[in-house]
Structure formats: structure tokens, C-alpha cells
Design an enzyme around this catalytic site. Structure first.
Site, short mmCIF file in Angstrom:
data_model
loop_
_atom_site.label_atom_id
_atom_site.label_comp_id
_atom_site.label_asym_id
_atom_site.label_seq_id
_atom_site.Cartn_x
_atom_site.Cartn_y
_atom_site.Cartn_z
N ASP A 1 86.32 6.46 85.84
CA ASP A 1 84.97 5.89 85.90
C ASP A 1 84.27 6.30 87.20
OD1 ASP A 1 86.35 4.27 87.64
OD2 ASP A 1 85.71 2.37 86.75
N SER A 2 85.02 6.97 88.09
CA SER A 2 84.39 7.57 89.27
C SER A 2 83.33 8.58 88.87
CB SER A 2 85.45 8.23 90.17
OG SER A 2 86.26 9.11 89.41
N ASP B 1 89.75 6.26 81.43
CA ASP B 1 89.59 5.08 82.29
C ASP B 1 88.75 4.03 81.57
OD1 ASP B 1 90.14 3.80 84.63
OD2 ASP B 1 88.76 4.98 85.88
N LYS C 1 93.62 3.73 81.33
CA LYS C 1 93.92 3.09 82.61
C LYS C 1 93.05 1.84 82.74
CE LYS C 1 92.50 4.75 86.77
NZ LYS C 1 91.68 3.61 87.25
N GLU D 1 92.04 -1.30 85.48
CA GLU D 1 92.08 -1.79 86.87
C GLU D 1 92.42 -3.27 86.92
OE1 GLU D 1 88.69 -1.16 89.38
OE2 GLU D 1 88.66 1.00 88.99
N GLU E 1 95.82 2.26 94.97
CA GLU E 1 94.72 2.86 95.74
C GLU E 1 94.45 2.09 97.03
OE1 GLU E 1 91.14 3.48 93.46
OE2 GLU E 1 90.01 4.15 95.22
O1 KIV Z 1 88.01 6.57 88.54
C1 KIV Z 1 88.81 7.15 89.30
O2 KIV Z 1 88.58 8.29 89.72
C2 KIV Z 1 90.02 6.44 89.70
C3 KIV Z 1 90.87 7.10 90.72
C4 KIV Z 1 90.28 6.97 92.06
C5 KIV Z 1 92.27 6.62 90.68
O3 KIV Z 1 90.26 5.37 89.25
#
Ligand code: KIV
Length: 285
Positions: A48-49, A87, A116, A118, A185
């Protein structure tokens, strides 16, 4: 052709048992997925970055499950051997178990092999539900960017003994809930190492020191395309921003000077066509 990296293969990759450290990088589109795959990375995280790195937002809270599915589809079209992790964005696993499982399935149908999520203990119920739908899950503890407003910004976590123990307990809880790997992280290296030692599943660090089972970085940081802010944990392996400015500057200069396009970049007409258009002899009016 390299064989596809699978969830069981990643799950078995503990450095303490002799495995090589795992390499994970983010990618958000087909070209970067092709590059990551050609470089032989084990896992591509469609993170999600993307909100901050590609879409220009100040945080990761702005992307939806549909945005993430769009980017997962682009990465999947590159057909990489790397494992694709989708994500789960903010609010895609916070409302109800049904929504959570459906949203995880959306990323799998878009082409991810796992998702993934969080957060620590609070997320266990949702993680168990996703696992019950046969979807493998990667956990994410420590600095969780979706909690930036609660944390007061992107702040290093687990800075005292109490918090280190709390983060280890959270990571163990995620392992017990069925996660096959965990991203840690933004924690001091001692915390990264203690979490890694405490778990049977691999721990992938980002700003968590050298003693984990692998590392993850954001693609644009690695290649030097993101050149504004460099967090301490980033190592830039390229100068992509400067290289691309040079390429586009040269292109602009050539257009303006008339050097582009040249004969090699031009489609030629046959003599017959030129003749039929009256281009030989007298000039057309
Ligand atoms: O969204 C992302 O890029 C992440 C990484 C920083 C692990 O969650």
C-alpha cells in the site's frame, strides 16, 4: 525458467536452519515486476506504499482494495516467478470478518498468492478468518504505517524493554494465528533479532537490523527513483531519478534541435507512393 516461489518454500526459510536470507521488494506495475523477477527476488510485495511512492499521497491510508487489486493485476500480468503478496489496505480488514475475507479474495483473484495484514493482536480474528478461506497471510508488526495517526507519525517502535516484549508477543500471536511469515518494520536491531529468534516462521525486516530472515525495501528507494527523503534503513543501489532526468533532457534537446527523429526512426514511403503524390519533380502546391 526459474520455478515459482511458493508459500511453503518461504515458510521454511529460517536463516537459523541454514536457509539463505529472503529477498522481498515492492513493485506496483508490470515493468517493475519484470525487473524484480529478472533480478531473482523471492517475493514481490504489492504494497500500500503505492499510495505514497507512486500516487503522491502523504500516507498509505488513501488507497482502497480496488486500487490495490488494480496494481496486483498489473504485477501478475508480468507472470513473475517471485511470490506475489497483495497488501490489504487500511479499512479492508477492520469492519467485518465477511468484508475482510472477501477483500483478501479480491487480491487473490487479482493474481496475488497471499496477502499481508498490518497489526498485532487486534488483527488475529481477521487473520484466522482469511486463513480459514485457504488464503496464506503475512503479518506486519512494529512500525505499521496504517497506524501513523495513532503512533504520531512514522515513528520507530519497540524502543524500550516493555515494548520489545509486547512486539515479540504480538509476533508470536500472529504466528499462532497462522501467518507463514512476518514483516517487522522500524524497530531497533535487538528487537528485530529477538523476534526472529522467537519465531519458527521467517521474519522479514525493514529497518529492523541485519539479524532477520530476510529484508524488504521499496523498489523506488532501491533504484534511487525516490530521491527526496532517505530513511536511515534505505540503501540506494542506483541513480534512477538522475538517469531518467538525463534521458528525458537528451530527448527534449534532440526534439528542439531537430536531431530527433533521424532517418533510422522514420518510416520511408516507397518511390511509387512519393511519385503518386507528385513529390518528384515539381513540388506539390
Ligand atoms: O507497503 C509497503 O511497502 C510495506 C513495506 C514497507 C513492508 O508494507
Amino acid at each position: 525458467m526459474t520455478s515459482k516461489v511458493t508459500v511453503p518454500k518461504v515458510q521454511a526459510s529460517k536463516v537459523a536452519t541454514g536457509a539463505d536470507p529472503l529477498v522481498m521488494v515492492t513493485a506496483y506495475d508490470a515493468p517493475s515486476a519484470r525487473v524484480a523477477d529478472a533480478a531473482g527476488v523471492d517475493m514481490i510485495l504489492v504494497g500500500d506504499s503505492v499510495a505514497m511512492v507512486v500516487l503522491g499521497y502523504d500516507d498509505t491510508l488513501q488507497v482502497t482494495i480496488d486500487d490495490m487489486a488494480h496494481h496486483v493485476r498489473a504485477v501478475a500480468r508480468a507472470n513473475p516467478s517471485s511470490l506475489i503478496i497483495g497488501d490489504m489496505p487500511w479499512m479492508s480488514f477492520h469492519v467485518s470478518v465477511e468484508d475482510t475475507v472477501r477483500n483478501a479474495a479480491t487480491l487473490i483473484r487479482a493474481g496475488a498468492q497471499c496477502v499481508k495484514v498490518e497489526g498485532g493482536r487486534k488483527r488475529i480474528k481477521m487473520i484466522e478468518a482469511i486463513r480459514a478461506a485457504e488464503i496464506p497471510v503475512v503479518g506486519h508488526v512494529g512500525l505499521t504505517p496504517q497506524s501513523a495517526n495513532v503512533m504520531g507519525g512514522f515513528k520507530i517502535q519497540a524502543r524500550d524493554a516493555h515494548d520489545v516484549r509486547r512486539t515479540i508477543a504480538a509476533a508470536k500471536g500472529l504466528q499462532a494465528a497462522g501467518c507463514f511469515a512476518i514483516v517487522v518494520e522500524g524497530v531497533p536491531d535487538i528487537a528485530g533479532q529477538m523476534i526472529t529468534d522467537a519465531l519458527d516462521i521467517p521474519v522479514i525486516g525493514i529497518g529492523a537490523g541485519a539479524n532477520t530472515d530476510g529484508q524488504v525495501l521499496v523498489y523506488q528507494d532501491v533504484i534511487g527513483l525516490e530521491n527526496r527523503f532517505k530513511p536511515r534503513f534505505v540503501r540506494r543501489y542506483g541513480t534512477a531519478f538522475e538517469d531518467q532526468v538525463t534521458s528525458l533532457t537528451n530527448y527534449a534537446n534532440d526534439v528542439r534541435s531537430g536531431a530527433f527523429p533521424g532517418p533510422d526512426e522514420t518510416y520511408k514511403t516507397s518511390d511509387n507512393l512519393a511519385e503518386a503524390l507528385g513529390l518528384y519533380g515539381s513540388q506539390p502546391t
